[in-house]
Design an enzyme around this catalytic site. Structure first.
Site, PDB file in Angstrom:
ATOM      1  N   GLU A  47      12.856  51.430  53.687  1.00 33.21           N
ATOM      2  CA  GLU A  47      13.872  50.812  52.834  1.00 33.21           C
ATOM      3  C   GLU A  47      13.327  49.527  52.226  1.00 33.21           C
ATOM      4  OE1 GLU A  47      17.656  50.265  54.784  1.00 33.21           O
ATOM      5  OE2 GLU A  47      18.598  49.585  52.920  1.00 33.21           O
ATOM      6  N   ASN A 194      24.548  57.014  50.593  1.00 35.87           N
ATOM      7  CA  ASN A 194      24.203  56.648  51.973  1.00 35.87           C
ATOM      8  C   ASN A 194      25.369  55.858  52.567  1.00 35.87           C
ATOM      9  OD1 ASN A 194      22.306  55.718  54.290  1.00 35.87           O
ATOM     10  ND2 ASN A 194      23.030  53.792  53.418  1.00 35.87           N
ATOM     11  N   GLU A 195      25.737  56.191  53.771  1.00 38.61           N
ATOM     12  CA  GLU A 195      26.828  55.487  54.461  1.00 38.61           C
ATOM     13  C   GLU A 195      27.956  55.179  53.470  1.00 38.61           C
ATOM     14  OE1 GLU A 195      25.408  52.280  57.003  1.00 38.61           O
ATOM     15  OE2 GLU A 195      24.352  53.731  58.263  1.00 38.61           O
ATOM     16  N   TYR A 261      22.408  54.689  66.061  1.00 38.51           N
ATOM     17  CA  TYR A 261      21.455  53.675  66.511  1.00 38.51           C
ATOM     18  C   TYR A 261      21.673  53.380  67.991  1.00 38.51           C
ATOM     19  CZ  TYR A 261      19.792  52.582  61.813  1.00 38.51           C
ATOM     20  OH  TYR A 261      19.198  52.643  60.574  1.00 38.51           O
ATOM     21  N   GLU A 317      18.993  58.430  60.149  1.00 38.08           N
ATOM     22  CA  GLU A 317      18.709  57.073  60.647  1.00 38.08           C
ATOM     23  C   GLU A 317      18.980  57.060  62.146  1.00 38.08           C
ATOM     24  OE1 GLU A 317      20.361  53.654  58.607  1.00 38.08           O
ATOM     25  OE2 GLU A 317      20.184  54.667  56.655  1.00 38.08           O
ATOM     26  N   GLN A 366      12.712  51.836  61.206  1.00 39.73           N
ATOM     27  CA  GLN A 366      12.104  52.263  59.964  1.00 39.73           C
ATOM     28  C   GLN A 366      10.585  52.263  60.144  1.00 39.73           C
ATOM     29  OE1 GLN A 366      13.653  50.230  56.506  1.00 39.73           O
ATOM     30  NE2 GLN A 366      15.776  50.542  57.129  1.00 39.73           N
TER      31      GLN A 366
HETATM   32  O1  AHR Z   1      18.357  50.777  58.664  1.00 40.51           O
HETATM   33  C1  AHR Z   1      19.090  49.646  58.343  1.00 40.51           C
HETATM   34  C2  AHR Z   1      20.459  49.978  57.771  1.00 40.51           C
HETATM   35  O2  AHR Z   1      21.244  50.588  58.738  1.00 40.51           O
HETATM   36  C3  AHR Z   1      20.491  50.937  56.612  1.00 40.51           C
HETATM   37  O3  AHR Z   1      20.245  50.334  55.401  1.00 40.51           O
HETATM   38  C4  AHR Z   1      21.889  51.453  56.652  1.00 40.51           C
HETATM   39  O4  AHR Z   1      22.002  52.750  56.125  1.00 40.51           O
HETATM   40  C5  AHR Z   1      22.253  51.372  58.127  1.00 40.51           C
HETATM   41  O5  AHR Z   1      23.467  50.765  58.318  1.00 40.51           O
END
Ligand code: AHR
Length: 514
Positions: A47, A194-195, A261, A317, A366
Site C-alpha cells: 500500500e 476496499n473496506e 488482523y 489482509e 504488508q
Molecule cells: O493494512 C493497513 C490498513 O488496514 C488497510 O489500508 C486497510 O484496508 C485496513 O484497515
C-alpha cells in the site's frame, strides 16, 4: 489481576505432562487429500502507506541505493526468493482515494495529493500503474489491482481496466502506448473497493452490493484478459456483510474478500511489537488461531448461497498489528517483527491450508515496512524479518497437494479461557512426490517429541530447517540482521513409517521427506 496460564487440557487425548519434554502425535492422511493449496495463499500486499512503496520497494532511478529502473536491488533479490504469487496494490484505504490517472505519464507532470489515511504524507505519484505492473512482471507474480469505489467513478475504474488490459486501437490503450508501454499487461485480480464499510466509503452492505454490481458491469474483459472480480468484504466478525453480499451480488462476483488482523491488545492498547511477556505471547497465539473460527463462519454463510463453491473467499489482509515503533512517524504503521510474528505466520498458514476449497487467496499485510512485513528497510539497509523466513520455508507448499493430518498435543489456557494447542502443523506433497511437513512448537519452555505417522508414503530420507530464537522477543535489526535465521535441522529419526522429531521450544521446523 492477571489470570494465570494453565497448562493442561488436551486438544485431543494426549496425556498431560509437566516435564521439560512433552509429546505430540501426528498422523498424515494422504488418502483423504482432495485439495491443492493455491499458491495465492502466499499473497502479499503493498500500500502507499509509510515507507512500504517509497523506500521499501521503490527508490527511483536517481537514487544512490543500488536499483534497477528505480526498484531496489536487495528487495528484488529477497522477494524473488520468496516466490511471491500475487501482489495487491495500491491499498488498502489508500485505494479509495487513489486516482490512477495522476500516476501515469511524465513524472514531472504528475500531480501531488495528500495521503489522508496515512499520516497526511504528500504523495507525489511517482510510483503508478506502470511502475507497479512492471514490478509484478519482474517478480513474476499476478497483480491484484484494488479499485477506487469510495471516491472514484465508474468511468474512472472502467478506463483503468481498459488502460491496463486493452490491446486494441482503443483510446486508453493508445494513451498507455503514448506513455511507453505497447503491450497490455495481464491483470487478473480486480478489487471493486476496499473496506467499503469503513475507510472505503462507510457504506451499508445493501448499498455497497448495488454499487458493486454497477461498477463490475463496466469493468470489461479486453482481448482475452479475464478479470476475477472481487467484492469488498467483511471485517472479522461481520457475518451480516457476507450474508448480504452473497444474497444480493452472488455470481456477479468471482470472489469476496475478508480482513482479519491479529490485533492482540487485550487491555485497550495494541501492545509493543518487541516488548511483551509470556502471557501476552500466548494470548496473541489464541487471537491468531481465532481466524479459523472466523473463516468457518463466513464459509458456512457462503456455502448456503453457493453450494458449488464458485465464489472464492479472499483473506486479502491479515497479519499482526502492534503499536508503531517509538520514534517513527505516526500513521505509518512501522513495526518490528519478532519470533512471535513468525509463529503467527506459521499457525495462520497451517489454518489457511485446510480451507482452500473456499479460501482462494490470502495477502499478508504488508510486504515492506508496514505491519507484519517481509522486509524492513532503512536507507540502503534491508533486513529479512522472521516472518519472511517462515514464508520462504513454507513456499514449498505452493500449488502442492494438501495432506490432511490428525494432531494430538497439549494445550495451554490463557486469560479468558482461550485454549491454545502447543503444536501446529501442516503437510503437502508436491508434483515430484516430495512431502513437506511444517511444524511449530508454540511452547516457550518445553521441547516436543513429535511422532509422525507417515501412513504408506514410503519415506526413505528426511531433511530439515529450523527457525528458532533464544527469546520469543528476538528480532532482526539493522545492527543484528541475522539474529533469527533458519539453520539446518537434524533432530529426527526415521523408523519405518514413523518419523520422531525433537522439536525445540519456540521453534518452527520445515521438513522435506522423500
Ligand atoms: O493494512 C493497513 C490498513 O488496514 C488497510 O489500508 C486497510 O484496508 C485496513 O484497515
Amino acid at each position: 489481576m492477571r489470570t494465570k496460564l494453565i497448562l493442561g487440557s488436551l486438544c485431543l487425548t494426549a496425556s498431560l505432562s509437566l516435564s521439560a519434554q512433552k509429546s505430540a502425535t501426528i498422523t498424515l492422511q494422504p488418502d483423504q487429500a482432495t485439495q491443492v493449496i493455491p499458491k495465492e495463499i502466499y499473497g502479499q500486499f503493498a500500500e502507499h502507506l509509510g515507507t512500504c512503496v517509497y523506500g521499501g520497494l521503490w527508490v527511483g532511478e536517481d537514487s544512490d541505493i543500488p536499483n534497477t529502473n528505480g526498484y531496489r536491488n536487495d528487495m528484488l533479490a529477497a522477494l524473488k526468493e520468496l516466490k511471491v504469487p500475487v501482489l495487491r496494490w495500491p491499498g488498502g484505504c489508500f485505494a479509495d482515494e487513489y486516482h490512477w490517472m495522476d500516476g501515469i505519464g511524465p513524472k514531472s507532470d504528475r500531480p501531488k495529493m495528500v495521503n489522508n489515511n496515512w499520516g497526511g504524507t504528500i504523495e507525489d505519484n511517482s510510483f503508478g500503474t506502470h511502475e507497479f505492473l512492471n514490478l509484478c512482471e519482474m517478480l513474476e507474480c499476478e497483480p491484484y489491482i484494488s479499485g477506487n469505489v469510495g471516491s472514484g467513478t465508474v468511468e474512472e475504474l472502467a478506463k483503468w481496466v481498459e488502460y491496463m488490459t486493452s490491446d486494441g486501437d482503443s483510446p486508453m490503450a493508445n494513451l498507455r502506448r503514448q506513455n511507453g508501454r505497447d503491450k497490455a499487461w495481464n491483470v487478473k485480480y480486480l478489487g471493486v473497493g476496499n473496506e467499503s464499510w469503513g475507510c472505503g466509503g462507510s457504506m451499508r452492505p445493501e448499498y455497497y452490493a448495488d454499487l458493486y454490481r454497477r461498477y463490475a458491469t463496466y469493468c470489461r474483459n479486453y482481448d482475452g484478459n479475464n478479470l476475477y472480480k472481487i467484492a469488498s468484504g467483511a471485517s472479522d466478525y461481520d457475518y451480516n456483510w457476507t450474508k448480504v453480499l452473497m444474497d444480493r451480488v452472488g455470481n456477479n462476483m468471482n470472489g469476496l474478500s475478508l480482513h482479519y488482523y491479529t490485533v492482540a491488545g487485550w487491555n485497550g492498547s495494541k501492545g509493543s511489537a518487541t516488548n511483551f511477556d509470556n502471557e501476552d505471547y500466548y494470548w496473541t497465539m489464541g487471537k491468531c488461531l481465532e481466524v479459523e473460527d472466523v473463516l468457518q463462519k463466513h464459509i458456512v454463510i457462503m456455502d448456503q448461497y453457493d453450494k458449488k463453491k464458485r465464489i472464492g473467499l479472499l483473506l486479502d489482509e491479515w497479519g499482526t498489528w502492534w503499536d508503531e515503533e517509538p520514534g517513527t512517524i505516526q500513521g505509518h504503521l512501522y513495526q518490528q517483527n519478532t519470533m512471535r510474528d513468525a509463529m503467527v505466520a506459521s499457525q495462520s498458514l497451517d489454518i489457511f491450508h485446510k480451507y482452500t476449497d473456499r479460501l482462494k487467496m490470502a495477502n499478508i499485510a504488508q510486504i515492506a515496512n508496514v505491519l507484519q512485513s517481509m522486509i524492513l528497510t532503512d536507507g540502503d539497509k534491508l533486513v529479512l524479518t522472521p516472518s519472511y523466513h517462515v514464508f520462504k520455508m513454507y513456499n514449498v507448499h505452493q500449488d502442492a497437494k494438501h495432506l490432511p493430518l490428525e494432531l494430538t498435543c497439549d494445550t495451554i489456557t490463557v486469560r479468558d479461557d482461550r485454549k491454545v494447542p502447543l503444536v501446529s502443523a501442516t503437510a503437502s506433497q508436491d508434483a515430484t512426490g516430495k512431502v513437506h511437513i511444517s511444524l511449530s512448537n508454540i511452547d516457550l519452555k518445553n521441547s516436543q517429541k513429535v511422532s509422525i505417522n507417515l501412513a504408506d508414503l514410503k519415506v526413505k530420507k528426511a531433511t530439515g530447517e529450523v527457525l528458532a530464537a533464544k527469546n520469543i522477543t528476538d528480532y532482526n535489526s539493522f545492527e543484528q540482521p541475522n539474529k533469527v535465521v533458519p539453520t539446518q535441522f537434524k533432530n529426527m529419526k526415521l523408523n519405518k513409517d514413523v518419523l520422531v522429531v525433537d522439536l525445540p521450544a519456540q521453534s518452527i521446523v520445515a521438513l522435506e521427506l522423500q
